[in-house]
Design an enzyme around this catalytic site. Structure first.
Site, PDB file in Angstrom:
ATOM      1  CG  ASP A  12     -49.560   8.834 -18.917  1.00 61.53           C
ATOM      2  OD1 ASP A  12     -49.619   7.769 -18.253  1.00 61.53           O
ATOM      3  OD2 ASP A  12     -48.507   9.234 -19.445  1.00 61.53           O
ATOM      4  CE  LYS A  34     -45.580   5.017 -19.682  1.00 62.25           C
ATOM      5  NZ  LYS A  34     -45.823   5.453 -18.306  1.00 62.25           N
ATOM      6  CG  ASP A  61     -43.897   3.683 -15.995  1.00 57.17           C
ATOM      7  OD1 ASP A  61     -42.946   3.252 -15.317  1.00 57.17           O
ATOM      8  OD2 ASP A  61     -43.870   4.773 -16.604  1.00 57.17           O
ATOM      9  CE  LYS A  63     -41.360   6.565 -14.092  1.00 56.76           C
ATOM     10  NZ  LYS A  63     -42.513   6.478 -14.999  1.00 56.76           N
ATOM     11  CG  HIS A  65     -37.300   4.065  -4.925  1.00 61.90           C
ATOM     12  ND1 HIS A  65     -36.701   5.212  -5.387  1.00 61.90           N
ATOM     13  CD2 HIS A  65     -36.428   3.513  -4.068  1.00 61.90           C
ATOM     14  CE1 HIS A  65     -35.506   5.346  -4.820  1.00 61.90           C
ATOM     15  NE2 HIS A  65     -35.319   4.327  -4.004  1.00 61.90           N
ATOM     16  CG  ASP A  66     -41.081   0.771   0.308  1.00 60.43           C
ATOM     17  OD1 ASP A  66     -40.237   0.957   1.210  1.00 60.43           O
ATOM     18  OD2 ASP A  66     -42.301   0.766   0.538  1.00 60.43           O
ATOM     19  CB  ILE A  67     -37.569  -1.962   2.328  1.00 59.56           C
ATOM     20  CG1 ILE A  67     -39.021  -2.305   2.698  1.00 59.56           C
ATOM     21  CG2 ILE A  67     -37.085  -0.751   3.118  1.00 59.56           C
ATOM     22  CD1 ILE A  67     -39.177  -2.794   4.141  1.00 59.56           C
ATOM     23  CB  THR A 121     -37.232  11.591 -20.022  1.00 61.34           C
ATOM     24  OG1 THR A 121     -38.488  11.095 -19.573  1.00 61.34           O
ATOM     25  CG2 THR A 121     -36.495  10.490 -20.719  1.00 61.34           C
ATOM     26  NE  ARG A 211     -47.134  14.812 -21.659  1.00 58.61           N
ATOM     27  CZ  ARG A 211     -46.323  15.396 -20.788  1.00 58.61           C
ATOM     28  NH1 ARG A 211     -46.732  16.425 -20.089  1.00 58.61           N
ATOM     29  NH2 ARG A 211     -45.100  14.948 -20.615  1.00 58.61           N
TER      30      ARG A 211
HETATM   31  O1  C5P Z   1     -46.598  12.287 -22.575  1.00 57.47           O
HETATM   32  P1  C5P Z   1     -45.200  11.790 -22.657  1.00 57.47           P
HETATM   33  O2  C5P Z   1     -44.805  11.265 -24.034  1.00 57.47           O
HETATM   34  O3  C5P Z   1     -44.185  12.758 -22.101  1.00 57.47           O
HETATM   35  O4  C5P Z   1     -45.203  10.521 -21.695  1.00 57.47           O
HETATM   36  C1  C5P Z   1     -44.051   9.808 -21.339  1.00 57.47           C
HETATM   37  C2  C5P Z   1     -44.440   8.658 -20.475  1.00 57.47           C
HETATM   38  O5  C5P Z   1     -43.256   7.955 -20.127  1.00 57.47           O
HETATM   39  C3  C5P Z   1     -45.142   9.039 -19.170  1.00 57.47           C
HETATM   40  O6  C5P Z   1     -46.169   8.088 -18.972  1.00 57.47           O
HETATM   41  C4  C5P Z   1     -44.076   8.901 -18.107  1.00 57.47           C
HETATM   42  O7  C5P Z   1     -44.576   8.425 -16.895  1.00 57.47           O
HETATM   43  C5  C5P Z   1     -43.143   7.863 -18.710  1.00 57.47           C
HETATM   44  N1  C5P Z   1     -41.749   7.964 -18.313  1.00 57.47           N
HETATM   45  C6  C5P Z   1     -40.964   9.078 -18.513  1.00 57.47           C
HETATM   46  N2  C5P Z   1     -39.649   9.104 -18.113  1.00 57.47           N
HETATM   47  C7  C5P Z   1     -39.112   8.026 -17.544  1.00 57.47           C
HETATM   48  C8  C5P Z   1     -39.881   6.874 -17.352  1.00 57.47           C
HETATM   49  C9  C5P Z   1     -41.216   6.876 -17.762  1.00 57.47           C
HETATM   50  O8  C5P Z   1     -41.450  10.069 -19.076  1.00 57.47           O
HETATM   51  N3  C5P Z   1     -37.827   8.014 -17.223  1.00 57.47           N
END
Ligand code: C5P
Length: 239
Positions: A12, A34, A61, A63, A65-67, A121, A211
């Site tokens: 990221d 990722k 990733d 994510k 979400h649509d029709i 999460t 991170r």
């Molecule tokens: O920096 P950190 O370890 O929090 O990054 C977690 C990564 O996992 C992010 O790229 C976030 O988009 C992804 N993610 C998440 N929770 C989810 C699905 C994906 O944190 N349920």
């Protein structure tokens, strides 16, 4: 001893160049890369191709979400990039997930698999209550895992706290877990977190870590230390 790293590094970062540079640096310590919404919408999908060229599985990733028609079209295009996994929100429903899986198979020639995103999460019980959802994250993830399996998803993304329930209701699904924090690391915007070792012990196949690696003063040392701290139960290394 860890013979194959279960770490998916979440790149990221603010540009494709930075993401590729970091991916190259940490590649000996991670199993996959990722790329998330920030880079897919900023640098564009070409960043995924640049990462695929480094030779490790790439997780887009997106994510979705649509029709179903829209999600199917987006998945087909993502599949053509050579990525190994794409995500779609399970809350989009079974027919949307099926369209995503079909589009992905078509675009990737059968190589890529769909991962269903359950409850983020970063979300806690009070966030669910505020939008009228009375179920606990655990109950929701359990229902979502059944839908994801019925729709043909290869795996599921859930917090470490819901790994056990997914293993019970849909053991065939690959379990991918973000919200992983080494002991003493800051949580950032994550809520439902555990340490990498706890997540592995609860049955995670892959740990998504952003991170704690990308924000470290020495990302390579942070990734190496994370892998060194893991004791993988027998069988997991045969991934
Ligand atoms: O920096 P950190 O370890 O929090 O990054 C977690 C990564 O996992 C992010 O790229 C976030 O988009 C992804 N993610 C998440 N929770 C989810 C699905 C994906 O944190 N349920």
């Amino acid at each position: 001893m860890v013979t194959s790293s279960p770490i998916i590094v979440a790149l990221d970062l603010s540009s494709a160049e930075e993401a590729v540079r970091l991916a190259k640096a940490v590649t000996p310590h991670v199993g996959a890369f990722k790329v998330g919404l920030g880079l897919l919408h900023g640098a564009g999908p070409g960043v995924a191709t640049a990462l695929v060229d480094l030779g490790k599985p790439v997780f887009a990733d997106a994510k979705l979400h649509d029709i179903p028609t829209q999600v199917g079209a987006a998945s087909r295009r993502l599949g053509r990039l050579g990525v190994r996994w794409v995500t779609a929100h399970v809350s989009g429903g079974e027919s949307m997930l099926r369209a995503a899986q079909e589009g992905l198979s078509e675009g990737s020639g059968g190589y890529a698999g769909l991962l269903g995103v359950t409850v983020l999460t970063s979300i806690g019980q009070s966030d669910l209550t505020a939008v009228g959802i009375a179920n606990t994250p655990g109950k929701l993830v359990s229902k979502m895992a059944k839908v994801a399996a019925a729709a043909g998803c290869e795996g599921i993304v859930c917090s470490p706290q819901e790994l056990a329930v997914v293993g019970t209701v849909a053991p065939e699904l690959l379990r991918v877990t973000p919200g992983v924090r080494p002991q003493g690391a800051g949580k950032g915007d994550q809520t439902r977190v555990m340490t990498p070792q706890q997540a592995i012990e609860r049955g995670a196949d892959w740990l998504v870590v952003g991170r704690p690696i990308t924000g470290a003063s020495d990302p390579v040392a942070a990734a190496a230390a994370l892998v060194a701290s893991l004791e993988i139960p027998q069988g997991v290394e045969d991934r």
